[in-house]
Design an enzyme around this catalytic site. Structure first.
Site, PDB file in Angstrom:
ATOM      1  N   GLU A 149       0.930  -1.146   0.099  1.00 14.72           N
ATOM      2  CA  GLU A 149      -0.174   0.087   0.294  1.00 14.72           C
ATOM      3  C   GLU A 149       1.038   1.398   0.344  1.00 14.72           C
ATOM      4  O   GLU A 149       0.897   2.409   0.268  1.00 14.72           O
ATOM      5  CB  GLU A 149      -1.418  -0.157   0.908  1.00 14.72           C
ATOM      6  CG  GLU A 149      -2.291  -1.297   0.871  1.00 14.72           C
ATOM      7  CD  GLU A 149      -3.048  -1.217   2.195  1.00 14.72           C
ATOM      8  OE1 GLU A 149      -3.577   0.123   3.039  1.00 14.72           O
ATOM      9  OE2 GLU A 149      -4.206  -1.845   1.532  1.00 14.72           O
ATOM     10  N   HIS A 169      -1.784  -1.436  11.122  1.00 15.54           N
ATOM     11  CA  HIS A 169      -0.753  -2.807  10.529  1.00 15.54           C
ATOM     12  C   HIS A 169       0.428  -2.905  11.702  1.00 15.54           C
ATOM     13  O   HIS A 169       1.100  -2.105  11.447  1.00 15.54           O
ATOM     14  CB  HIS A 169      -0.770  -3.865   9.221  1.00 15.54           C
ATOM     15  CG  HIS A 169      -1.517  -3.794   8.380  1.00 15.54           C
ATOM     16  ND1 HIS A 169      -2.125  -4.726   7.798  1.00 15.54           N
ATOM     17  CD2 HIS A 169      -3.139  -2.776   8.038  1.00 15.54           C
ATOM     18  CE1 HIS A 169      -2.995  -4.971   6.684  1.00 15.54           C
ATOM     19  NE2 HIS A 169      -3.624  -3.706   7.260  1.00 15.54           N
TER      20      HIS A 169
END
Length: 662
Positions: free
Chosen positions: A371, A646
C-alpha cells in the site's frame, strides 16, 4: 536482465508524462483536499471538540467555495492531461529501480561480500502494510498526513534496522558451562560476516523495550565509574559495537534460575549519525500519527531512540519490570539459561525465538511493503531508506488499461528494499480483482538477489516475493485464484532466471521467501478455503500449526482503527506493552468472527489472538542439496505505531550448508 531506472524508455516520453501529470495534479490535489475536509480522523474530531463551532463554520464558508471554484477551473486542464497521460501508460515500465550511490566521505550499509558457502548464514526479512494512500482514502482507515507519515515510516525503519551491535559477555567463576555470550538482535549497519551470523549455540537473541531515561548521553569508553561494566572493547572490527564484560563478583551474583535475573546497567557510546540524516520541515512538524506523549520514551525521532530495542535481554517468555534506574541510563536485563534448559525448550516445540518487539530487527536485509500507492510518498520513503537499503524497487505496477480488463487508477502499492544486489525483477498483475480492489493494479513482485559467491565463482542467490491479495471480505474464491496465479508465476520466474550455461555456471539457491498482506487469517471460519490452499504445502508458515490452528504465541497483525490514537497505542513502546496481555489484544486488535471491527468493551470470548493477515513464508524446495533453511527468530513489530493500522512482521532465516567453516 536490465533493471529499469526510469518509468519510460526515453526522455521524450518521460517529459511528456511529466507535462501530463502537471496538468492533472491541481485537480487531483484539490479533490483530495475537499474530501479530506469531510473525512476527519478520530484525533481531529477530538481536537475540534475543543474549538468553537463558529470557527469551523466560518472556515468552511470561506475556504470551501474557493476550493470548488479552483477545482472547476482546473478540470479542463486535467482533461487535456488525462488524454495525454492514459495512452502513455502502455509504454510505462512496471517498476523503477533505485541504487544508492556512495558519496565521498559517507558510507552505506550493504550486505556482506563473498560467501564461501560453509557453515551457517542468517538473513532477516520484514513485511508491513503502511497504508500510504492518497490522504482522503487513507482516512477511511483513520489515518492522515500521508506525506509526513511516509517520511516518518522510512526514518523509523532505517533507525530501527541500523542500530549498533551490543554484546554482553558474562564470565562466571562458579558456572563455566555458560561462560559465553548473549547477543542482542542489534547489528551495526556495517556489520561483517561474523556480526551477521546467528549464534547457533548457547543463548538465542531477543529484545524488547524498557526505556528508563529521557535522554541518552552515555559514553562507553570515557566514563570511569562505568568502566567496570563497559570495557570499551571493539569486536569483529565494528566501530559501532560495544562489548560489555561482567566478571568476578558481578557474575557470581547471577542465580541459576531464569526467573531471578538481576538488572545490569550498561552505557553505550553514541555512534555517528547516518549519512543523509538532515532535518527537514517534514521532520520538524509532528502529526497526531506519531505525536510523542508526556513521559513516553519510545519516540523514534532520532538515532538515539532507535537504539532502544535492546533494553532487555530476554530468553524466557516472561519479563520483569525494573525500577529506580538513574537518568541517562538504560537498564538491560540479562536472562541466564543453561544449555539443558535450552534443549528442553526445543524439545517442547519452541524451535526458534519469537517476540513482540518495539523495533525492527537490527541488520534487516530485505523489506517488503504494501500500500505504498502515493508516488510522492514513495519518493520520500525511498529517500529515507536508501542510505541503509542500497537497492530499492518502487512505483511498482501499471496504470490505465494494460492487459488487465479494468482501468487502474493506482499502482500495485508494492515496495521492495534490499541490502543485497538485485539481479532480476518481474511484476505480474492479478487479472481478477473486483470491487474497489480493481481500481489498483494489485499483483506480485518477484525479485532475485545475489547474497554471495563461492570460491569457484558460483553465485549464491535467493528469491524474495512480495504480494497483496484481494481485500474485500467474502472474496475467498478470488484470493484462492490469485494464489494459484502466484504459484504459477513464481515457478515461471524461477525457471526463467536460473538457467545455467558455460558463461553462467549453475547458481546455488540459499532461500525462497514470500511476504505480503494476504487479507485472510488462519482462524476465521469464513477463511477456511484460503487456509487449505496448496500455497501452504509449498511454503512454510512459522506461525501456523495447521489450517485453523495457530502457534500459542501468535498475535494478530490488524489493529482496530478506532484505537490508533489512544494513549496506550500511540507509541511503539506503549503498543508493545498493551499487546503483551490478552485484555489489551482484545481491545485494540481486530478479531476473527467479528462483523464489527471495533472490539472496545466487548466481553464475550474471541477466537484466537487477533486476525493475522500479514505473512512471512519460506520454502525449502529447490535449495542446494544438503542445504537447510530454518527460522531463527520471528517478531511482531510495533515500531510503526500511530503510522499504520497493521503490525509489521519480521523473520530471521538461518541457512545452513551442512559444512563447517574453516
Amino acid at each position: 536482465m536490465v533493471l529499469y531506472t526510469s518509468s519510460f524508455p526515453n526522455s521524450f516520453l518521460q517529459t511528456l508524462h511529466s507535462l501530463a501529470w502537471a496538468l492533472i495534479f491541481p485537480c487531483y490535489w484539490l479533490t483530495d483536499r475537499l474530501l479530506v475536509s469531510f473525512l476527519p480522523t478520530t484525533y481531529e474530531k477530538h481536537q475540534r471538540g475543543d474549538d468553537p463551532c463558529y470557527l469551523r463554520a466560518l472556515c468552511l464558508t470561506i475556504v470551501l467555495p474557493i476550493c470548488l471554484a479552483s477545482l472547476l477551473a482546473s478540470l479542463p486542464f486535467a482533461l487535456i492531461g488525462f488524454v495525454i497521460w492514459a495512452p502513455l501508460q502502455s509504454a510505462r515500465r512496471p517498476y523503477v529501480y533505485s541504487r544508492f550511490e556512495e558519496k565521498s566521505g559517507t558510507s552505506v550499509a550493504t550486505g556482506p561480500g563473498n560467501w564461501r558457502a560453509a557453515g551457517r548464514r542468517s538473513f532477516c526479512f520484514a513485511t508491513a502494510n503502511v497504508c500510504l494512500l492518497p490522504d482522503s482514502l487513507a482516512r477511511f482507515n483513520n489515518l492522515s498526513n500521508t506525506q509526513i507519515r511516509s517520511w516518518e515510516v522510512g526514518k523509523r525503519i532505517r533507525n530501527g534496522a541500523s542500530r549498533p551491535q551490543i554484546k554482553i559477555y558474562i564470565d562466571s567463576p562458579t558456572n563455566t558451562s555458560i561462560s559465553a555470550v548473549s547477543w542482542s538482535s542489534l547489528a551495526c549497519p556495517h556489520g561483517s560476516d561474523n556480526a551477521n551470523r546467528a549464534n547457533s549455540t548457547g543463548i538465542k537473541r531477543t529484545s524488547s523495550l524498557d526505556y528508563k531515561g529521557d535522554n541518552f548521553m552515555g559514553n562507553c569508553s570515557e566514563d570511569g565509574k562505568d568502566s567496570k561494566l563497559c570495557g570499551g572493547e571493539q569486536s569483529d572490527g565494528d566501530s559501532n559495537s560495544c562489548v560489555v564484560r561482567i566478571s568476578g563478583d558481578e557474575a557470581a551474583h547471577f542465580p541459576s534460575k531464569e526467573t531471578d535475573t538481576p538488572d545490569v546497567q550498561v552505557t553505550i557510546t553514541e555512534p555517528a549519525d547516518q549519512p543523509g540524516e538532515t532535518e527537514t520541515e517534514d521532520e520538524k512538524r509532528q502529526t497526531p500519527n506519531h505525536k510523542q506523549r508526556d513521559g513516553d520514551g519510545g519516540s523514534l525521532d532520532s538515532n538515539t531512540a532507535s537504539r532502544e530495542s535492546l533494553i532487555k535481554f530476554r530468553i524466557a517468555d516472561g519479563t520483569m519490570d525494573s525500577s529506580g534506574a538513574p537518568n541517562n541510563k538504560f537498564v538491560y536485563k540479562a536472562s541466564i539459561m543453561k544449555k539443558a534448559s535450552l534443549k528442553k525448550k526445543r524439545h517442547l516445540g519452541d524451535m526458534f525465538d519469537h517476540e513482540l518487539s518495539a523495533f525492527f530487527p537490527a541488520n534487516l536485509d530485505f523489506l517488503c511493503l504494501q500500500e505504498v500507492f502515493d508516488k510522492r510518498a514513495a519518493e520520500k520513503l525511498k529517500a529515507q531508506l536508501n542510505p541503509y537499503f542500497q537497492y530499492i524497487l518502487y512505483d511498482v505496477g501499471k496504470y490505465a488499461w494494460h492487459r488487465c480488463c479494468s482501468f487502474k487508477f493506482l499502482n500495485s502499492g508494492l515496495f521492495f528494499a534490499s541490502r543485497y544486489p538485485i539481479l532480476d525483477v518481474e511484476f505480474q498483475c492479478y487479472p481478477n480483482g473486483k470491487g474497489d480492489d480493481s481500481l489498483a493494479a494489485k499483483g506480485a513482485l518477484f525479485v532475485k538477489v545475489q547474497v554471495g559467491t563461492t570460491p569457484q565463482d558460483r553465485r549464491i542467490v535467493g528469491y524474495v516475493s512480495c504480494t497483496h491479495l484481494q481485500a474485500l471480505s467474502g472474496d475467498a474464491a478470488i484470493r484462492c485464484e490469485q494464489m494459484d496465479h502466484l504459484l504459477d508465476w513464481l515457478a515461471e520466474f524461477q525457471k526463467s532466471t536460473s538457467s545455467s550455461s558455460p558463461a553462467n555456471p549453475e547458481e546455488l539457491l540459499a532461500f525462497d521467501v514470500l511476504c505480503g498482506d494476504f487479507n485472510f487469517d488462519n482462524c476465521s471460519s469464513e477463511d477456511k478455503l484460503e487456509q487449505q490452499h496448496s500455497l501452504f504445502t509449498h511454503y512454510k508458515d512459522p506461525c501456523r500449526l495447521g489450517p485453523g490452528e495457530e502457534q500459542p504465541w501468535v498475535i494478530g497483525t490488524l489493529l482496530d482503527p478506532e484505537g490508533l490514537y489512544d494513549e496506550d497505542t500511540i507509541t511503539p513502546d506503549n503498543l508493545q506493552k498493551v499487546l503483551e496481555n490478552e485484555e489489551g489484544r482484545r481491545e485494540y486488535l481486530v478479531f476473527s468472527n467479528s462483523k464489527n471491527h471495533s472490539q472496545k468493551g466487548r466481553m464475550v470470548p474471541l477466537k484466537g489472538c487477533g486476525r493475522r493477515i500479514d505473512y512471512a513464508l519460506y520454502s525449502e524446495e529447490g535449495l542446494q542439496p544438503g542445504w537447510k533453511a530454518e527460522v531463527e527468530e520471528f517478531n511482531f513489530v510495533t515500531q510503526l505505531a500511530g503510522l499504520t493500522d497493521h503490525l509489521a512482521v519480521a523473520m530471521r532465516l538461518s541457512v545452513s550448508t551442512g559444512e563447517e567453516e574453516p
